[in-house]
Design a protein around this motif. Structure first.
Motif, PDB file in Angstrom:
ATOM      1  N   ASP A 153      53.701  14.494  77.487  1.00 36.22           N
ATOM      2  CA  ASP A 153      53.661  15.496  78.559  1.00 36.22           C
ATOM      3  C   ASP A 153      54.398  14.984  79.793  1.00 36.22           C
ATOM      4  OD1 ASP A 153      52.164  17.171  76.982  1.00 36.22           O
ATOM      5  OD2 ASP A 153      50.241  16.590  77.862  1.00 36.22           O
ATOM      6  N   ARG A 154      54.158  13.742  80.153  1.00 34.21           N
ATOM      7  CA  ARG A 154      54.839  13.159  81.309  1.00 34.21           C
ATOM      8  C   ARG A 154      56.345  13.093  81.090  1.00 34.21           C
ATOM      9  NH1 ARG A 154      49.716  11.308  81.492  1.00 34.21           N
ATOM     10  NH2 ARG A 154      48.838  10.333  83.376  1.00 34.21           N
ATOM     11  N   TYR A 155      56.744  12.705  79.885  1.00 34.89           N
ATOM     12  CA  TYR A 155      58.167  12.577  79.577  1.00 34.89           C
ATOM     13  C   TYR A 155      58.871  13.930  79.694  1.00 34.89           C
ATOM     14  CZ  TYR A 155      62.466  11.590  76.996  1.00 34.89           C
ATOM     15  OH  TYR A 155      63.787  11.467  76.632  1.00 34.89           O
ATOM     16  N   ARG A 156      58.258  14.976  79.133  1.00 36.27           N
ATOM     17  CA  ARG A 156      58.877  16.302  79.211  1.00 36.27           C
ATOM     18  C   ARG A 156      59.022  16.763  80.652  1.00 36.27           C
ATOM     19  NH1 ARG A 156      55.521  17.408  74.798  1.00 36.27           N
ATOM     20  NH2 ARG A 156      54.026  18.427  76.197  1.00 36.27           N
ATOM     21  N   GLY A 157      57.985  16.564  81.458  1.00 35.16           N
ATOM     22  CA  GLY A 157      58.057  16.966  82.856  1.00 35.16           C
ATOM     23  C   GLY A 157      59.108  16.200  83.624  1.00 35.16           C
ATOM     24  N   TYR A 158      59.213  14.914  83.338  1.00 35.94           N
ATOM     25  CA  TYR A 158      60.214  14.046  83.975  1.00 35.94           C
ATOM     26  C   TYR A 158      61.626  14.515  83.645  1.00 35.94           C
ATOM     27  CZ  TYR A 158      63.075   9.711  84.143  1.00 35.94           C
ATOM     28  OH  TYR A 158      64.061   8.777  84.333  1.00 35.94           O
ATOM     29  N   ILE A 159      61.898  14.771  82.363  1.00 40.58           N
ATOM     30  CA  ILE A 159      63.228  15.221  81.944  1.00 40.58           C
ATOM     31  C   ILE A 159      63.563  16.585  82.547  1.00 40.58           C
ATOM     32  CG2 ILE A 159      64.638  15.918  79.974  1.00 40.58           C
ATOM     33  CD1 ILE A 159      64.257  12.897  80.225  1.00 40.58           C
ATOM     34  N   LYS A 160      62.611  17.503  82.530  1.00 40.94           N
ATOM     35  CA  LYS A 160      62.846  18.832  83.108  1.00 40.94           C
ATOM     36  C   LYS A 160      63.197  18.728  84.588  1.00 40.94           C
ATOM     37  CE  LYS A 160      60.032  21.680  80.006  1.00 40.94           C
ATOM     38  NZ  LYS A 160      58.840  22.562  79.907  1.00 40.94           N
ATOM     39  N   ALA A 161      62.534  17.825  85.300  1.00 45.01           N
ATOM     40  CA  ALA A 161      62.797  17.660  86.732  1.00 45.01           C
ATOM     41  C   ALA A 161      64.195  17.097  86.975  1.00 45.01           C
ATOM     42  CB  ALA A 161      61.744  16.748  87.356  1.00 45.01           C
ATOM     43  N   LEU A 162      64.592  16.090  86.181  1.00 43.14           N
ATOM     44  CA  LEU A 162      65.936  15.525  86.342  1.00 43.14           C
ATOM     45  C   LEU A 162      66.997  16.588  86.120  1.00 43.14           C
ATOM     46  CD1 LEU A 162      65.653  12.060  84.515  1.00 43.14           C
ATOM     47  CD2 LEU A 162      65.485  12.528  86.971  1.00 43.14           C
ATOM     48  N   LEU A 163      66.824  17.390  85.076  1.00 45.17           N
ATOM     49  CA  LEU A 163      67.796  18.446  84.793  1.00 45.17           C
ATOM     50  C   LEU A 163      67.813  19.486  85.912  1.00 45.17           C
ATOM     51  CD1 LEU A 163      67.126  18.928  80.961  1.00 45.17           C
ATOM     52  CD2 LEU A 163      69.048  17.738  82.040  1.00 45.17           C
ATOM     53  N   ALA A 164      66.641  19.838  86.418  1.00 43.53           N
ATOM     54  CA  ALA A 164      66.565  20.832  87.494  1.00 43.53           C
ATOM     55  C   ALA A 164      67.220  20.333  88.772  1.00 43.53           C
ATOM     56  CB  ALA A 164      65.107  21.202  87.756  1.00 43.53           C
ATOM     57  N   GLU A 165      67.194  19.022  88.980  1.00 43.56           N
ATOM     58  CA  GLU A 165      67.757  18.424  90.192  1.00 43.56           C
ATOM     59  C   GLU A 165      69.182  17.898  89.986  1.00 43.56           C
ATOM     60  OE1 GLU A 165      66.400  18.445  93.156  1.00 43.56           O
ATOM     61  OE2 GLU A 165      64.504  19.351  92.526  1.00 43.56           O
ATOM     62  N   ASN A 166      69.755  18.177  88.793  1.00 46.48           N
ATOM     63  CA  ASN A 166      71.114  17.727  88.465  1.00 46.48           C
ATOM     64  C   ASN A 166      71.269  16.213  88.560  1.00 46.48           C
ATOM     65  OD1 ASN A 166      72.264  20.375  88.015  1.00 46.48           O
ATOM     66  ND2 ASN A 166      72.185  20.676  90.245  1.00 46.48           N
ATOM     67  N   LEU A 167      70.236  15.494  88.146  1.00 49.44           N
ATOM     68  CA  LEU A 167      70.291  14.046  88.089  1.00 49.44           C
ATOM     69  C   LEU A 167      70.519  13.603  86.641  1.00 49.44           C
ATOM     70  CD1 LEU A 167      67.322  13.094  90.465  1.00 49.44           C
ATOM     71  CD2 LEU A 167      69.773  12.973  90.964  1.00 49.44           C
TER      72      LEU A 167
END
Length: 337
Positions: free
Chosen positions: A198-212
């Motif tokens: 769950d943490r990993y999915r949220g982390y990846i989604k955030a990076l993609l949303a922030e263009n990181l």
């Protein structure tokens, strides 16, 4: 030590039947008012206390909930226990507490014992070693209500209470990105835990949303021990492009990783910053605490777990209409970099 006064003793003294005493104590209209008053007066005089065990047996219940968790010494789980005990006690239930110490074999043994022990329901947070869950399904198949909390394995149809860790990880990572951090690492938990995924999915989604950029080198799994955390944090710092911020599985992992940073001459919240999970109270007293921590509401999780068991027992529907409760996480900001 004086023997407890029983209904039979009251009946013997008043020369009436035990069933008449029982009805009189329940203020049944089937017993005359004069007899009712005599029974109740004598019961008060003798300090008679109804047997909770006998009452439970008549109702077909034991009055006991079992709770199986990894480690009571962890603040998160001790807060869950506080929530469980307060609500259970207010409904005349006691709580039998068991620790798996994160060992699969010990968890199996505890649940096997519970299949032979009369309990009205079980609350379980699985061990980090657990990878198959036949022992959990066996409890459910025997008609024992089971509520999984926090560490909830997939593909088990039963009651569940947790906090949305994917959302919490996403909010925490985006918060770091919003403060200008570009290389955000993840010190995640062991793979068998659904909470880690769950943490990993949220982390990846955030990076993609922030263009990181998403970099595998910035993601490390730890077994939640200080030794493994130290090793993995050392690897992150030794990289050619080390992180400027870290999202840690929980506050304990963050605190161990921060020690590594200090030993390498880094200033916390200046050279590198941390955000984690669990919102440990002690971090409020630190000079250089993690910038923020995701509050998982353990006390409320405990109360919700008991509430589910009480509802199931009242309705008598053990296997239908499973309750699935997911609490909203809250990012608690501790410091400003």
């Amino acid at each position: 030590m004086k023997e407890a006064i029983t209904i039979k003793e009251i009946a013997r003294r008043l020369k009436i039947s035990p069933s008449s005493v029982s009805r009189a104590l329940q203020d049944s209209p089937r017993i005359g008012q004069k007899t009712r008053r005599a029974v109740q007066d004598l019961a008060a005089q003798l300090r008679y206390t109804p047997s909770q065990t006998a009452r439970n047996l008549r109702r077909g219940k034991t009055g006991v909930f079992a709770m199986v968790l990894p480690e009571i010494r962890e603040n998160f789980f001790s807060e869950v226990v506080n929530g469980v005990e307060e609500l259970a006690f207010s409904h005349q239930y006691s709580v039998a507490l068991y620790q798996s110490h994160d060992l699969f074999e010990r968890e199996q043994q505890i649940l096997a014992m519970l299949t032979r022990t009369q309990v009205d329901g079980v609350m379980l947070s699985v061990a980090k070693e657990s990878r198959q869950f036949d022992h959990v399904q066996d409890l459910i198949d025997r008609g024992i209500p089971v509520v999984l909390f926090d560490r909830i394995p997939p593909n088990i149809d039963t009651h569940q209470v947790g906090c949305d860790m994917e959302k919490g990880a996403m909010e925490a990572t985006r918060w770091l990105a919003g403060r200008g951090f570009k290389r955000i690492a993840l010190l995640n938990g062991p793979q068998p835990l659904v909470a880690s995924e769950d943490r990993y999915r949220g982390y990846i989604k955030a990076l993609l949303a922030e263009n990181l950029p998403v970099e595998n080198a910035l993601v490390k799994r730890v077994d939640l021990s200080p030794e493994d955390t130290i090793q993995k944090m050392t690897q992150l710092l030794s990289a050619s492009h080390p992180p400027d911020a870290v999202l840690a599985f929980n506050d304990y992992v963050a605190l161990d990783a921060m020690q590594v940073c200090r030993k390498n001459g880094l200033c916390i919240n200046t050279d590198i910053s941390f955000v984690s999970f669990a919102n440990l109270p002690l971090t409020a007293y630190m000079d250089h605490s993690p910038l923020a921590s995701v509050e998982q509401h353990p006390y409320q999780i405990g109360r919700k777990a008991v509430d589910i068991l009480l509802s199931v027992l009242d309705s008598g529907e053990v296997e239908s209409g499973f309750h699935r409760i997911m609490l909203e996480p809250e990012l608690v900001v501790r410091a400003v970099s």
